[in-house]
Design a protein around this motif. Structure first.
Motif, PDB file in Angstrom:
ATOM      1  N   ASN A 297      14.509  17.836  16.274  1.00  0.00           N
ATOM      2  CA  ASN A 297      15.868  18.548  15.638  1.00  0.00           C
ATOM      3  C   ASN A 297      16.826  17.511  14.894  1.00  0.00           C
ATOM      4  O   ASN A 297      17.719  17.910  14.485  1.00  0.00           O
ATOM      5  N   ASP A 298      16.192  16.221  14.357  1.00  0.00           N
ATOM      6  CA  ASP A 298      16.911  15.580  13.561  1.00  0.00           C
ATOM      7  C   ASP A 298      16.690  15.825  11.937  1.00  0.00           C
ATOM      8  O   ASP A 298      16.055  15.395  11.301  1.00  0.00           O
ATOM      9  N   TYR A 299      17.261  17.083  11.381  1.00  0.00           N
ATOM     10  CA  TYR A 299      16.904  17.595  10.179  1.00  0.00           C
ATOM     11  C   TYR A 299      17.284  16.949   9.177  1.00  0.00           C
ATOM     12  O   TYR A 299      16.797  16.981   8.202  1.00  0.00           O
ATOM     13  N   ASN A 300      18.717  16.398   9.295  1.00  0.00           N
ATOM     14  CA  ASN A 300      19.179  15.483   8.271  1.00  0.00           C
ATOM     15  C   ASN A 300      18.432  14.217   8.070  1.00  0.00           C
ATOM     16  O   ASN A 300      17.991  13.670   6.930  1.00  0.00           O
ATOM     17  N   GLY A 301      17.819  13.647   9.123  1.00  0.00           N
ATOM     18  CA  GLY A 301      17.006  12.403   9.329  1.00  0.00           C
ATOM     19  C   GLY A 301      15.719  12.673   8.498  1.00  0.00           C
ATOM     20  O   GLY A 301      15.097  11.950   7.811  1.00  0.00           O
ATOM     21  N   SER A 302      15.124  13.902   8.980  1.00  0.00           N
ATOM     22  CA  SER A 302      13.855  14.087   8.543  1.00  0.00           C
ATOM     23  C   SER A 302      13.815  14.377   6.915  1.00  0.00           C
ATOM     24  O   SER A 302      13.062  13.978   6.109  1.00  0.00           O
ATOM     25  N   GLU A 303      14.866  15.163   6.550  1.00  0.00           N
ATOM     26  CA  GLU A 303      15.022  15.362   5.024  1.00  0.00           C
ATOM     27  C   GLU A 303      15.107  13.799   4.290  1.00  0.00           C
ATOM     28  O   GLU A 303      14.368  14.015   3.060  1.00  0.00           O
ATOM     29  N   SER A 304      15.818  13.152   4.895  1.00  0.00           N
ATOM     30  CA  SER A 304      15.983  11.665   4.169  1.00  0.00           C
ATOM     31  C   SER A 304      14.756  11.105   4.081  1.00  0.00           C
ATOM     32  O   SER A 304      14.269  10.384   3.256  1.00  0.00           O
ATOM     33  N   THR A 305      13.909  11.185   5.274  1.00  0.00           N
ATOM     34  CA  THR A 305      12.749  10.627   5.405  1.00  0.00           C
ATOM     35  C   THR A 305      11.538  11.076   4.375  1.00  0.00           C
ATOM     36  O   THR A 305      10.885  10.288   3.710  1.00  0.00           O
ATOM     37  N   ALA A 306      11.605  12.534   4.326  1.00  0.00           N
ATOM     38  CA  ALA A 306      10.781  13.229   3.189  1.00  0.00           C
ATOM     39  C   ALA A 306      10.712  12.999   2.090  1.00  0.00           C
ATOM     40  O   ALA A 306      10.148  12.669   1.093  1.00  0.00           O
ATOM     41  N   VAL A 307      12.323  12.909   1.533  1.00  0.00           N
ATOM     42  CA  VAL A 307      12.654  12.475   0.012  1.00  0.00           C
ATOM     43  C   VAL A 307      12.073  10.936  -0.057  1.00  0.00           C
ATOM     44  O   VAL A 307      11.487  10.634  -1.109  1.00  0.00           O
ATOM     45  N   GLU A 308      12.124  10.005   0.660  1.00  0.00           N
ATOM     46  CA  GLU A 308      11.666   8.719   0.699  1.00  0.00           C
ATOM     47  C   GLU A 308      10.008   8.691   0.653  1.00  0.00           C
ATOM     48  O   GLU A 308       9.528   8.059  -0.252  1.00  0.00           O
ATOM     49  N   ALA A 309       9.459   9.339   1.294  1.00  0.00           N
ATOM     50  CA  ALA A 309       8.015   9.615   1.279  1.00  0.00           C
ATOM     51  C   ALA A 309       7.561  10.122  -0.061  1.00  0.00           C
ATOM     52  O   ALA A 309       6.566   9.568  -0.491  1.00  0.00           O
TER      53      ALA A 309
ATOM     54  N   ASP B 262       0.744  -1.206   0.056  1.00  0.00           N
ATOM     55  CA  ASP B 262       0.159  -0.025  -0.175  1.00  0.00           C
ATOM     56  C   ASP B 262       0.876   1.330  -0.040  1.00  0.00           C
ATOM     57  O   ASP B 262       1.311   1.841   0.863  1.00  0.00           O
ATOM     58  N   SER B 263       1.430   1.652  -1.204  1.00  0.00           N
ATOM     59  CA  SER B 263       2.247   2.633  -1.251  1.00  0.00           C
ATOM     60  C   SER B 263       1.798   4.213  -0.699  1.00  0.00           C
ATOM     61  O   SER B 263       2.766   4.709   0.026  1.00  0.00           O
ATOM     62  N   ILE B 264       0.548   4.398  -1.027  1.00  0.00           N
ATOM     63  CA  ILE B 264      -0.007   5.757  -0.600  1.00  0.00           C
ATOM     64  C   ILE B 264      -0.076   5.852   0.970  1.00  0.00           C
ATOM     65  O   ILE B 264       0.641   6.824   1.498  1.00  0.00           O
ATOM     66  N   ASN B 265      -0.232   4.729   1.710  1.00  0.00           N
ATOM     67  CA  ASN B 265      -0.357   4.820   3.015  1.00  0.00           C
ATOM     68  C   ASN B 265       0.984   4.791   3.796  1.00  0.00           C
ATOM     69  O   ASN B 265       1.460   5.384   4.850  1.00  0.00           O
ATOM     70  N   VAL B 266       2.030   3.755   2.882  1.00  0.00           N
ATOM     71  CA  VAL B 266       3.393   4.081   3.424  1.00  0.00           C
ATOM     72  C   VAL B 266       3.806   5.488   3.300  1.00  0.00           C
ATOM     73  O   VAL B 266       4.629   5.907   4.190  1.00  0.00           O
ATOM     74  N   GLY B 267       3.613   6.165   1.996  1.00  0.00           N
ATOM     75  CA  GLY B 267       4.179   7.626   2.033  1.00  0.00           C
ATOM     76  C   GLY B 267       3.755   8.310   3.154  1.00  0.00           C
ATOM     77  O   GLY B 267       4.285   9.340   3.787  1.00  0.00           O
ATOM     78  N   GLU B 268       2.253   8.216   3.507  1.00  0.00           N
ATOM     79  CA  GLU B 268       1.727   9.106   4.615  1.00  0.00           C
ATOM     80  C   GLU B 268       2.246   8.907   5.964  1.00  0.00           C
ATOM     81  O   GLU B 268       2.433   9.640   6.794  1.00  0.00           O
ATOM     82  N   CYS B 269       2.566   7.673   6.165  1.00  0.00           N
ATOM     83  CA  CYS B 269       3.358   7.332   7.484  1.00  0.00           C
ATOM     84  C   CYS B 269       4.683   8.006   7.409  1.00  0.00           C
ATOM     85  O   CYS B 269       5.051   8.523   8.405  1.00  0.00           O
ATOM     86  N   LEU B 270       5.445   7.855   6.378  1.00  0.00           N
ATOM     87  CA  LEU B 270       6.906   8.556   6.240  1.00  0.00           C
ATOM     88  C   LEU B 270       6.640   9.932   6.418  1.00  0.00           C
ATOM     89  O   LEU B 270       7.491  10.655   7.037  1.00  0.00           O
ATOM     90  N   LEU B 271       5.691  10.763   5.718  1.00  0.00           N
ATOM     91  CA  LEU B 271       5.242  12.156   6.001  1.00  0.00           C
ATOM     92  C   LEU B 271       5.350  12.472   7.557  1.00  0.00           C
ATOM     93  O   LEU B 271       5.962  13.368   7.996  1.00  0.00           O
ATOM     94  N   ASN B 272       4.464  11.711   8.307  1.00  0.00           N
ATOM     95  CA  ASN B 272       4.347  11.930   9.749  1.00  0.00           C
ATOM     96  C   ASN B 272       5.810  11.790  10.634  1.00  0.00           C
ATOM     97  O   ASN B 272       6.103  12.360  11.215  1.00  0.00           O
ATOM     98  N   ILE B 273       6.353  10.626  10.160  1.00  0.00           N
ATOM     99  CA  ILE B 273       7.776  10.313  10.814  1.00  0.00           C
ATOM    100  C   ILE B 273       8.668  11.391  10.350  1.00  0.00           C
ATOM    101  O   ILE B 273       9.437  11.837  11.193  1.00  0.00           O
ATOM    102  N   ALA B 274       8.771  11.863   9.121  1.00  0.00           N
ATOM    103  CA  ALA B 274       9.391  13.136   8.878  1.00  0.00           C
ATOM    104  C   ALA B 274       9.277  14.312   9.857  1.00  0.00           C
ATOM    105  O   ALA B 274      10.380  15.109  10.189  1.00  0.00           O
ATOM    106  N   ILE B 275       7.856  14.576   9.777  1.00  0.00           N
ATOM    107  CA  ILE B 275       7.460  15.805  10.829  1.00  0.00           C
ATOM    108  C   ILE B 275       8.034  15.618  12.315  1.00  0.00           C
ATOM    109  O   ILE B 275       8.428  16.560  12.644  1.00  0.00           O
TER     110      ILE B 275
END
Length: 365
Positions: free
Chosen positions: A175-187, A156-169
């Motif tokens: 304060n994990d800006y690099n990690g957040s950026e990486s997760t957002a790109v994956e999302a 379920d790609s859409i819900n995977v992406g939505e979970c990653l969006l929340n994880i990135a936020i």
């Protein structure tokens, strides 16, 4: 004589058997009618609860009715999982956490019995949402990860992406800006083909916020502009424009920032009932004008923003306002600087927001 006795006895036995049979048939008929009645009620309330053309109060009544029937009769179907999910979501939004825990546990139990991976994932996503509301971001992070992994299993790609969006936020707020950026790109890799413009715009906004913190201003400008152009939600568009204006202020582009904030302030959405956004724009515009010219007469606007934020119980917004006022008084009144500094600390403690949101005097959404 004896034959007559036997004949009468047989007739009596047959009569009792006949009565017993009739009673049994009646009971079976009543039970069947009861089952039909329950099934009809469930179908009726279910169909009414998923309608979009009735008012919310009526819809809630139907949802409550069908949920109670599903629970009372221990119905375990795709339909019942959907209704249990809706009721759990309703409970968590209303802060009824005890009822939520019960409904959400029931959802997981039924989902496991029916081997439904997606509803098992929804259980964990609801838990993540509950922990976000309670500001338990570490728990929310872990539950979103559990949900994401289950969605991956069901492709379920859409819900995977939505979970990653929340994880990135969450990563950004920790304060994990690099990690957040990486997760957002994956999302983005999961959501770009989804057609959900608002989620995609939100991801570009998250990317820009991280890049601002990492002082990669040009990348941040590019992604804010992407968010502004992509979103279909006008309120979100104004928020992204506000964020871009603040970034321009960071870069010393006061004129460009003032022009953009002035444009935002004239929006019908800002002028009408969106007092939180109105306060944010008013405060940021006044502060930017003051940064450009320390003799600017902006005190009234700064104080107006405080009034609006107090009326909205916007603690995080008040942190920004009091910070701006403390800076405004630095060369004017030491006592005022101390007074507003104390208010910043008080609002910080009351808001329970994370340090990352308080490192800048601006309110970024």
């Amino acid at each position: 004589m004896y034959c007559n006795y036997l004949s009468n006895m047989y007739r009596h036995v047959l009569f009792l058997l006949l009565i017993s049979f009739c009673v049994s048939c009646t009971q079976q008929t009543n039970h069947s009618e009861e089952l039909v009645s329950t099934k009809d009620s469930i179908n009726f309330y279910y169909q009414e609860s998923i309608r979009h053309d009735i008012d919310k109060d009526k819809k809630d009544q139907y949802l409550n009715a069908v949920y109670d029937l599903f629970v009372k009769n221990d119905v375990r179907t795709k339909q019942s999982m959907y209704i249990i999910y809706l009721k759990a979501l309703d409970y968590v939004k209303k802060g009824k956490y005890s009822d939520f825990e019960k409904a959400n546990s029931h959802l997981l139990e039924v989902a496991k019995e029916l081997n439904d991976t997606n509803y098992q994932a929804e259980h964990y996503r609801l838990k993540a949402y509950q922990n976000e509301l309670k500001k338990n971001l570490e728990n929310a992070f872990n539950f979103y990860n559990k949900a994401k992994n289950l969605y991956l299993k069901s492709r379920d790609s859409i819900n995977v992406g939505e979970c990653l969006l929340n994880i990135a936020i969450i990563q950004k707020n920790r304060n994990d800006y690099n990690g957040s950026e990486s997760t957002a790109v994956e999302a983005l890799s999961y959501l770009e083909s989804s057609g959900n413009k608002d989620n995609i715009a939100s991801l570009y906004n998250v990317l820009a916020k991280n890049q601002r913190e990492l002082l990669r201003y040009e990348d941040a400008i590019k992604n804010y502009k992407s968010a502004i152009s992509i979103t279909k939600n006008e309120t979100d568009r104004l928020t992204y424009k506000n964020n871009l204006a603040i970034l321009l202020t960071d870069m010393g582009g006061y004129d460009a920032s003032i022009k953009l904030l002035t444009e935002i302030s004239k929006s019908p959405l800002i002028q009408s009932k969106n007092f939180k956004e109105k306060a944010r724009v008013k405060d940021n515009l006044a502060y930017t004008k003051w940064l450009k010219n320390r003799n600017s007469d902006v005190l009234e606007d700064l104080l107006d923003a405080v009034k609006l934020r107090n009326a909205q119980n916007d603690d995080l917004g008040l942190v920004a306002s009091y910070t701006h006022l403390a800076e405004y008084y630095v060369d004017k009144d030491t006592l005022q600087v101390l007074a507003y500094g104390e208010k910043v600390i008080a609002m910080y403690l009351r808001s329970e927001e994370h340090t990352s949101e308080l490192q800048s005097p601006y309110v970024i959404s």
